[in-house]
Design a protein around this motif. Structure first.
Motif, PDB file in Angstrom:
ATOM      1  N   GLY A   1       0.416  15.587  -0.477  1.00 20.23           N
ATOM      2  CA  GLY A   1       1.225  16.769  -0.747  1.00 20.23           C
ATOM      3  C   GLY A   1       2.320  16.518  -1.762  1.00 20.23           C
ATOM      4  N   GLY A   2       2.079  15.593  -2.683  1.00 25.27           N
ATOM      5  CA  GLY A   2       3.060  15.296  -3.713  1.00 25.27           C
ATOM      6  C   GLY A   2       4.163  14.352  -3.281  1.00 25.27           C
ATOM      7  N   ARG A   3       4.141  13.904  -2.037  1.00 30.07           N
ATOM      8  CA  ARG A   3       5.177  13.003  -1.520  1.00 30.07           C
ATOM      9  C   ARG A   3       4.627  11.586  -1.429  1.00 30.07           C
ATOM     10  NH1 ARG A   3       9.354  14.629   2.962  1.00 30.07           N
ATOM     11  NH2 ARG A   3      10.295  15.452   1.095  1.00 30.07           N
ATOM     12  N   LEU A   4       5.413  10.624  -1.936  1.00 27.90           N
ATOM     13  CA  LEU A   4       5.017   9.221  -1.957  1.00 27.90           C
ATOM     14  C   LEU A   4       5.496   8.516  -0.684  1.00 27.90           C
ATOM     15  CD1 LEU A   4       3.805   6.888  -3.704  1.00 27.90           C
ATOM     16  CD2 LEU A   4       6.119   6.550  -4.600  1.00 27.90           C
ATOM     17  N   HIS A   5       4.599   7.720  -0.087  1.00 28.64           N
ATOM     18  CA  HIS A   5       4.906   6.942   1.119  1.00 28.64           C
ATOM     19  C   HIS A   5       4.505   5.491   0.906  1.00 28.64           C
ATOM     20  CE1 HIS A   5       4.256  11.071   2.554  1.00 28.64           C
ATOM     21  NE2 HIS A   5       5.090  10.770   3.527  1.00 28.64           N
ATOM     22  N   VAL A   6       5.171   4.591   1.626  1.00 34.02           N
ATOM     23  CA  VAL A   6       4.823   3.174   1.631  1.00 34.02           C
ATOM     24  C   VAL A   6       4.484   2.789   3.071  1.00 34.02           C
ATOM     25  CG1 VAL A   6       7.230   2.380   1.901  1.00 34.02           C
ATOM     26  CG2 VAL A   6       5.505   0.842   0.940  1.00 34.02           C
ATOM     27  N   LEU A   7       3.466   1.962   3.240  1.00 28.53           N
ATOM     28  CA  LEU A   7       3.097   1.501   4.569  1.00 28.53           C
ATOM     29  C   LEU A   7       4.061   0.394   4.977  1.00 28.53           C
ATOM     30  CD1 LEU A   7       1.211   1.785   6.952  1.00 28.53           C
ATOM     31  CD2 LEU A   7      -0.362   0.196   5.828  1.00 28.53           C
TER      32      LEU A   7
ATOM     33  N   LEU B   1       0.845  -1.191   0.000  1.00 31.05           N
ATOM     34  CA  LEU B   1       0.000   0.000   0.000  1.00 31.05           C
ATOM     35  C   LEU B   1       0.881   1.241   0.000  1.00 31.05           C
ATOM     36  CD1 LEU B   1      -2.920   1.003   0.091  1.00 31.05           C
ATOM     37  CD2 LEU B   1      -2.713   1.064   2.583  1.00 31.05           C
ATOM     38  N   LEU B   2       0.590   2.126  -0.938  1.00 37.06           N
ATOM     39  CA  LEU B   2       1.283   3.400  -1.055  1.00 37.06           C
ATOM     40  C   LEU B   2       0.275   4.520  -0.842  1.00 37.06           C
ATOM     41  CD1 LEU B   2       3.197   2.703  -4.391  1.00 37.06           C
ATOM     42  CD2 LEU B   2       4.080   2.406  -2.083  1.00 37.06           C
ATOM     43  N   ALA B   3       0.792   5.682  -0.453  1.00 39.47           N
ATOM     44  CA  ALA B   3      -0.059   6.863  -0.319  1.00 39.47           C
ATOM     45  C   ALA B   3       0.713   8.074  -0.816  1.00 39.47           C
ATOM     46  CB  ALA B   3      -0.462   7.063   1.135  1.00 39.47           C
ATOM     47  N   VAL B   4      -0.003   8.980  -1.446  1.00 41.19           N
ATOM     48  CA  VAL B   4       0.577  10.244  -1.889  1.00 41.19           C
ATOM     49  C   VAL B   4      -0.157  11.358  -1.165  1.00 41.19           C
ATOM     50  CG1 VAL B   4       0.995  11.781  -3.834  1.00 41.19           C
ATOM     51  CG2 VAL B   4       1.106   9.302  -4.161  1.00 41.19           C
TER      52      VAL B   4
ATOM     53  N   VAL C   1       9.121   7.396   0.213  1.00 43.52           N
ATOM     54  CA  VAL C   1       9.746   6.677  -0.893  1.00 43.52           C
ATOM     55  C   VAL C   1      10.389   7.709  -1.804  1.00 43.52           C
ATOM     56  CG1 VAL C   1       9.350   5.181  -2.883  1.00 43.52           C
ATOM     57  CG2 VAL C   1       8.021   4.847  -0.787  1.00 43.52           C
ATOM     58  N   GLY C   2      11.672   7.541  -2.062  1.00 41.17           N
ATOM     59  CA  GLY C   2      12.352   8.437  -2.991  1.00 41.17           C
ATOM     60  C   GLY C   2      12.119   7.982  -4.419  1.00 41.17           C
ATOM     61  N   GLY C   3      12.090   8.892  -5.311  1.00 36.35           N
ATOM     62  CA  GLY C   3      11.936   8.540  -6.715  1.00 36.35           C
ATOM     63  C   GLY C   3      10.494   8.518  -7.163  1.00 36.35           C
ATOM     64  N   PRO C   4      10.295   8.079  -8.394  1.00 41.11           N
ATOM     65  CA  PRO C   4       8.948   8.088  -8.969  1.00 41.11           C
ATOM     66  C   PRO C   4       8.089   6.928  -8.451  1.00 41.11           C
ATOM     67  CG  PRO C   4      10.477   7.119 -10.516  1.00 41.11           C
ATOM     68  CD  PRO C   4      11.297   7.596  -9.342  1.00 41.11           C
ATOM     69  N   ARG C   5       6.835   6.996  -8.797  1.00 35.52           N
ATOM     70  CA  ARG C   5       5.896   5.925  -8.459  1.00 35.52           C
ATOM     71  C   ARG C   5       6.389   4.624  -9.092  1.00 35.52           C
ATOM     72  NH1 ARG C   5      -0.205   6.326 -10.626  1.00 35.52           N
ATOM     73  NH2 ARG C   5       0.518   5.058 -12.334  1.00 35.52           N
ATOM     74  N   PRO C   6       6.338   3.519  -8.335  1.00 38.92           N
ATOM     75  CA  PRO C   6       6.797   2.239  -8.896  1.00 38.92           C
ATOM     76  C   PRO C   6       5.971   1.834 -10.116  1.00 38.92           C
ATOM     77  CG  PRO C   6       6.492   2.063  -6.517  1.00 38.92           C
ATOM     78  CD  PRO C   6       5.948   3.389  -6.931  1.00 38.92           C
ATOM     79  N   ASP C   7       6.641   1.232 -11.088  1.00 38.57           N
ATOM     80  CA  ASP C   7       5.946   0.718 -12.263  1.00 38.57           C
ATOM     81  C   ASP C   7       4.872  -0.266 -11.828  1.00 38.57           C
ATOM     82  OD1 ASP C   7       7.532   2.157 -14.007  1.00 38.57           O
ATOM     83  OD2 ASP C   7       8.945   0.512 -14.331  1.00 38.57           O
ATOM     84  N   GLY C   8       3.726  -0.166 -12.424  1.00 34.33           N
ATOM     85  CA  GLY C   8       2.645  -1.097 -12.132  1.00 34.33           C
ATOM     86  C   GLY C   8       1.787  -0.728 -10.946  1.00 34.33           C
ATOM     87  N   ALA C   9       2.168   0.296 -10.170  1.00 36.26           N
ATOM     88  CA  ALA C   9       1.326   0.724  -9.053  1.00 36.26           C
ATOM     89  C   ALA C   9       0.072   1.380  -9.633  1.00 36.26           C
ATOM     90  CB  ALA C   9       2.066   1.701  -8.158  1.00 36.26           C
ATOM     91  N   ARG C  10      -1.083   0.983  -9.094  1.00 36.92           N
ATOM     92  CA  ARG C  10      -2.339   1.517  -9.642  1.00 36.92           C
ATOM     93  C   ARG C  10      -3.110   2.261  -8.555  1.00 36.92           C
ATOM     94  NH1 ARG C  10      -6.758  -1.421  -8.100  1.00 36.92           N
ATOM     95  NH2 ARG C  10      -6.311  -3.422  -7.130  1.00 36.92           N
ATOM     96  N   PRO C  11      -3.789   3.315  -8.951  1.00 41.57           N
ATOM     97  CA  PRO C  11      -4.609   4.047  -7.983  1.00 41.57           C
ATOM     98  C   PRO C  11      -5.746   3.171  -7.455  1.00 41.57           C
ATOM     99  CG  PRO C  11      -4.332   5.308 -10.012  1.00 41.57           C
ATOM    100  CD  PRO C  11      -3.818   3.928 -10.275  1.00 41.57           C
ATOM    101  N   ILE C  12      -6.043   3.309  -6.173  1.00 43.45           N
ATOM    102  CA  ILE C  12      -7.180   2.620  -5.560  1.00 43.45           C
ATOM    103  C   ILE C  12      -7.959   3.621  -4.724  1.00 43.45           C
ATOM    104  CG2 ILE C  12      -6.084   0.345  -5.569  1.00 43.45           C
ATOM    105  CD1 ILE C  12      -5.566   0.696  -2.553  1.00 43.45           C
TER     106      ILE C  12
END
Length: 75
Positions: A24-30, A19-22, A38-49
């Motif tokens: 304020g423009g910052r990506l986090h992982v639970l 599970l990821l959350a964005v 999480v540094g860097g771009p959204r992981p490939d294949g991650a889909r919005p839920i």
């Protein structure tokens, strides 16, 4: 500030994805100790839920639903 949730693709170590959350423009992982940046771009294949799907994921994985409201604000 709104929070958007994402789910990564399933992997051997995480058969239901991570599970990821964005916020304020910052990506986090639970993670076991809460939300980690999480540094860097959204992981490939991650889909919005939706929030509801994130709640379902937490319930299935045994995570406290209150964590969904504790995604850190950007500094």
């Amino acid at each position: 500030m709104d929070t958007r949730y994402l789910l990564t693709q399933a992997a051997m170590a995480f058969p239901r994805g991570r599970l990821l959350a964005v916020r304020g423009g910052r990506l986090h992982v639970l993670a076991p100790d809460g939300w980690d940046v999480v540094g860097g771009p959204r992981p490939d294949g991650a889909r919005p839920i939706s929030r509801e799907e994130a709640e379902d994921w937490c319930e299935h994985e045994g995570w406290d639903l209150a964590l969904l409201d504790r995604v850190p604000l950007p500094e």
